[in-house]
Write a protein that holds these residues in place. Structure first.
Motif, short mmCIF file in Angstrom:
data_model
loop_
_atom_site.label_atom_id
_atom_site.label_comp_id
_atom_site.label_asym_id
_atom_site.label_seq_id
_atom_site.Cartn_x
_atom_site.Cartn_y
_atom_site.Cartn_z
N ARG A 125 0.93 -1.32 0.17
CA ARG A 125 0.11 -0.17 -0.08
C ARG A 125 0.81 1.03 0.00
O ARG A 125 1.11 1.87 0.91
CB ARG A 125 -0.97 0.11 1.18
N ILE A 126 1.37 1.65 -1.18
CA ILE A 126 1.92 2.98 -1.44
C ILE A 126 1.28 3.47 -2.42
O ILE A 126 0.27 3.00 -3.11
CB ILE A 126 3.24 2.53 -1.83
N GLY A 127 1.29 4.76 -2.56
CA GLY A 127 0.86 5.75 -3.57
C GLY A 127 1.59 7.06 -3.56
O GLY A 127 2.56 7.35 -3.02
N SER A 128 1.12 7.94 -4.62
CA SER A 128 1.67 9.06 -4.88
C SER A 128 0.76 10.22 -5.56
O SER A 128 -0.17 9.58 -6.39
CB SER A 128 2.88 9.10 -5.70
N PRO A 129 0.58 11.27 -5.43
CA PRO A 129 -0.20 12.31 -6.22
C PRO A 129 0.07 12.20 -7.60
O PRO A 129 -0.69 12.98 -8.37
CB PRO A 129 -0.14 13.77 -5.41
N TRP A 130 1.56 11.73 -7.70
CA TRP A 130 2.00 12.09 -9.38
C TRP A 130 2.02 10.64 -9.94
O TRP A 130 2.58 10.55 -11.15
CB TRP A 130 3.58 12.54 -8.93
N VAL A 131 1.37 9.78 -9.59
CA VAL A 131 1.37 8.39 -10.07
C VAL A 131 -0.51 8.10 -10.37
O VAL A 131 -0.99 8.18 -9.32
CB VAL A 131 1.90 7.35 -9.48
N THR A 132 -0.48 7.61 -11.53
CA THR A 132 -2.06 7.07 -11.72
C THR A 132 -2.27 5.75 -11.02
O THR A 132 -1.44 4.85 -11.18
CB THR A 132 -2.28 6.92 -13.45
N SER A 133 -3.34 5.92 -10.08
CA SER A 133 -3.76 4.64 -9.44
C SER A 133 -4.84 3.72 -10.14
O SER A 133 -5.13 4.19 -11.23
CB SER A 133 -4.05 5.08 -8.03
N THR A 134 -5.48 2.99 -9.43
CA THR A 134 -6.38 2.07 -10.02
C THR A 134 -7.84 2.13 -9.33
O THR A 134 -8.56 1.43 -9.46
CB THR A 134 -6.03 0.55 -10.05
N GLY A 135 -7.86 3.45 -8.89
CA GLY A 135 -9.23 3.76 -8.26
C GLY A 135 -10.37 3.54 -8.91
O GLY A 135 -10.38 3.51 -10.27
N ALA A 136 -11.66 3.30 -8.35
CA ALA A 136 -12.86 3.34 -9.07
C ALA A 136 -13.09 4.43 -10.00
O ALA A 136 -13.85 4.38 -10.98
CB ALA A 136 -14.02 3.05 -8.30
N SER A 137 -12.71 5.55 -9.72
CA SER A 137 -13.00 6.82 -10.53
C SER A 137 -11.87 7.17 -11.64
O SER A 137 -12.07 8.22 -12.00
CB SER A 137 -13.01 8.15 -9.59
N ALA A 138 -11.05 6.28 -11.89
CA ALA A 138 -9.97 6.20 -12.83
C ALA A 138 -10.71 6.39 -14.23
O ALA A 138 -10.17 7.31 -15.02
CB ALA A 138 -9.16 5.22 -12.93
N SER A 139 -11.84 6.11 -14.33
CA SER A 139 -12.52 6.14 -15.86
C SER A 139 -14.06 6.11 -15.61
O SER A 139 -14.59 5.40 -14.59
CB SER A 139 -12.22 5.11 -16.74
N ASP A 140 -14.86 6.63 -16.29
CA ASP A 140 -16.44 6.52 -16.06
C ASP A 140 -16.92 7.10 -17.57
O ASP A 140 -16.36 7.49 -18.19
CB ASP A 140 -16.83 7.37 -14.81
N THR A 141 -18.12 6.90 -17.60
CA THR A 141 -19.02 7.26 -18.73
C THR A 141 -20.11 8.13 -18.16
O THR A 141 -20.91 7.64 -17.33
CB THR A 141 -19.40 6.15 -19.56
N TRP A 142 -20.31 9.23 -18.63
CA TRP A 142 -21.53 10.22 -18.40
C TRP A 142 -22.51 10.14 -19.58
O TRP A 142 -22.02 10.18 -20.68
CB TRP A 142 -20.88 11.65 -18.23
N VAL A 143 -23.71 9.84 -19.25
CA VAL A 143 -24.50 9.99 -20.36
C VAL A 143 -25.73 10.97 -20.07
O VAL A 143 -26.12 11.25 -18.86
CB VAL A 143 -25.48 8.39 -20.23
N ASN A 144 -26.17 11.41 -21.15
CA ASN A 144 -27.17 12.44 -21.18
C ASN A 144 -28.43 12.43 -22.15
O ASN A 144 -28.13 11.85 -23.39
CB ASN A 144 -26.67 14.06 -21.51
N LEU A 145 -29.67 12.64 -21.70
CA LEU A 145 -30.49 12.83 -22.65
C LEU A 145 -31.47 14.02 -22.49
O LEU A 145 -31.86 14.27 -21.24
CB LEU A 145 -31.65 11.49 -22.63
N GLY A 146 -31.67 14.78 -23.65
CA GLY A 146 -32.60 15.96 -23.41
C GLY A 146 -33.68 15.88 -24.52
O GLY A 146 -33.48 15.62 -25.75
N VAL A 147 -34.86 16.43 -24.05
CA VAL A 147 -35.78 16.76 -25.26
C VAL A 147 -36.41 18.49 -24.93
O VAL A 147 -36.52 18.61 -23.87
CB VAL A 147 -36.96 15.93 -24.64
N ASP A 148 -36.57 18.72 -26.14
CA ASP A 148 -36.77 20.09 -26.23
C ASP A 148 -38.26 20.50 -27.23
O ASP A 148 -38.05 19.76 -28.36
CB ASP A 148 -35.74 21.09 -26.62
N TYR A 149 -39.28 21.24 -26.91
CA TYR A 149 -40.48 21.25 -27.74
C TYR A 149 -40.55 22.72 -27.69
O TYR A 149 -40.69 23.61 -26.67
CB TYR A 149 -41.67 20.78 -27.10
N SER A 150 -40.49 23.44 -29.20
CA SER A 150 -40.78 24.65 -29.22
C SER A 150 -41.91 25.01 -30.05
O SER A 150 -42.29 24.02 -31.09
CB SER A 150 -39.42 25.38 -29.87
#
Length: 479
Positions: A125-150
């Motif tokens: 268990r070592i780490g560093s602010p300067w090294v990429t780790s394997t945390g759950a937040s290392a990658s993710d996908t944001w999804v969005n859906l929008g609907v507009d009526y004019s």
């Protein structure tokens, strides 16, 4: 990427058909036929002030987005627009929510104080602010859906719209809704607009590993994640004295709500000039900090996990194997009031050149004021091709609650080391090219290609953050 865009396009074409207006009296339609827009962007940044690790460390991040916007004329007066998109990112900074080699308490599905026996890996268990780790937040996908009526009135002098949206990421979800009204006067030379938006967000809070683990074992540094792990003080000696401020208090209010009202005015001054002005009023309530971002206090002793010999150069990128245990997470006021105000002036010089200028002043009750200036000069080099060189300058003052790494006091009520809230200035240089074919001669199935837009931006902050952005968009119209 090209094959993916074609596949998405063909899929969309299978279910999109514009409804035809059957009125006996001719009236020009607001939108003549269905339009489909595809946009893909790639963004990459790097820097040395990661907020997840308390204001130091790698800010390396890459982000790929894809968006499809479909505008469907429901009748001569009504248009339905559907906007769907995703953003897939990898972030060296966010990965350090868990900076340690094994999956830590910041992970979504596994805590280090569960029934798994992690004793054999405790020494790793070592780490560093300067090294990429394997945390759950290392990658993710944001999804969005929008609907507009004019809807547009018969004389096209009144337009109103209503919209709704939903987006989700691993640590939050958001629903939004709003609407607006636009009025045109003076033979459509003058335009007034008002709109409102509400966003209701909910956090699924992810905390720094050591703070979550501390809370899970009620401060017992011989249990769970900490079993068999040596915690060391500033001199490199083993210690059991570390504890976060107030024993670490997780957030209770998981809501983050935003309410905004926008006012706009536009006037055609002459055949060559158009001027517009806008004012926004924004109110935010709820948990406005980020629970994954660490804070360190200068009046509190420092404790680490990792190689004691690297403590002396902790803030240097040469540090690869020691990590400073957090004193707390970012804590900010539960409300924020923002007021941006600005204007645009566009001037047609001749058939080749147009000037587009933009200025915005921003102020909020967290102590930040900023100025933004943007200049774009479209250059029409042929009937179908236009170049878009641009420059943007931005500066802002520091938030009342910001301080760099290990500079806050434990007696402060609010604190953050997020450099987005620091004092800085930034420049952005851009270049774009647009292809337009008003006859849409190039076809894919029943849809003609009307425009292609390419954009590149280079962004530089005086804090050291740098970024590059590339975007490409396609607009298709139904025959």
């Amino acid at each position: 990427m090209k094959n993916i865009l074609v596949l998405l396009l063909l899929t969309a074409f299978g279910f999109l058909n514009a409804q035809q207006d059957s009125t006996t009296v001719y009236k020009k339609r607001v939108l003549e036929t269905t339009e489909v827009d595809f946009l893909s962007t790639y963004y990459a940044q790097d820097g040395n002030n990661a907020s997840v690790t308390g204001g130091i460390g790698t800010e390396e991040l890459t982000d790929l987005t894809g968006t499809i916007v479909v505008s469907i004329p429901l009748s001569a007066d009504n248009v339905l627009t559907i906007d769907a998109g995703f953003s897939a990112y990898t972030s060296a900074s966010s990965s350090n929510g868990n900076p340690f080699d094994i999956s830590g308490a910041s992970g979504e599905d596994d805590d280090d104080d569960d029934d798994d026996d992690d004793r054999d890996s405790a020494s790793n268990r070592i780490g560093s602010p300067w090294v990429t780790s394997t945390g759950a937040s290392a990658s993710d996908t944001w999804v969005n859906l929008g609907v507009d009526y004019s809807h547009s009135s018969d004389d096209r002098n009144t337009i109103w719209n209503a919209d709704a949206s939903f987006s989700r990421e691993y640590d939050y979800s958001s629903i939004g809704f709003g609407g607006g009204l636009t009025k045109l006067f003076n033979e459509k030379n003058t335009t007034l607009g008002v709109s409102g938006k509400v966003y209701l967000d909910t956090w699924n809070p992810i905390y720094p590993t050591e703070l979550k683990a501390y809370s899970d074992v009620n401060g017992n540094l011989n249990d769970g994640f900490f079993y068999g792990v040596s915690i060391i003080d500033q001199e490199g000696n083993d210690s059991t004295e570390w504890s976060p401020i107030n024993g670490f208090q997780s957030i209770n209010d998981k809501a983050r709500n935003s309410y905004s009202v926008s006012l706009s005015f536009s006037q055609i001054l002459s055949k060559n000039a158009q001027f517009s002005v806008f004012l926004d009023v924004v109110k935010q309530d709820g948990w406005l900090g980020n629970p994954l971002q660490r804070v360190y206090f200068s009046d509190v002793d420092n404790y680490y996990i990792g190689n004691a010999n690297s403590i002396s150069n902790y803030t240097s990128s040469s540090n690869k194997d020691v990590f400073h245990l957090a004193d707390d997470i970012e804590r900010l006021p539960s409300s924020r009031f923002k007021v941006p105000f600005g204007f645009r002036l566009n001037y047609y010089l001749n058939e080749t050149f147009v000037l587009r200028t933009y200025y915005r002043f921003y102020s909020d009750d967290w102590g930040i004021q900023s100025h933004t200036f943007n200049l774009e000069v479209p250059i029409k080099i042929s009937p179908k091709f236009t170049l878009y060189p641009s420059y943007r300058y931005y500066n802002q003052t520091e938030s009342d609650y910001f301080a760099p790494y290990d500079s806050h006091l434990s007696t402060d009520e609010f604190y953050t080391s997020d450099y987005d809230l620091s004092k800085f200035n930034a420049s952005q240089y851009g270049f774009g090219i647009s292809y337009t074919d008003i006859f849409a001669k190039t076809h894919i199935w029943k849809y003609g290609l009307k425009t292609i837009d390419f954009k590149y931006n280079n962004y530089q902050r005086n804090t050291g953050l740098s970024a590059n952005y590339v975007g490409i968009g396609f607009k298709f119209v139904q025959d």
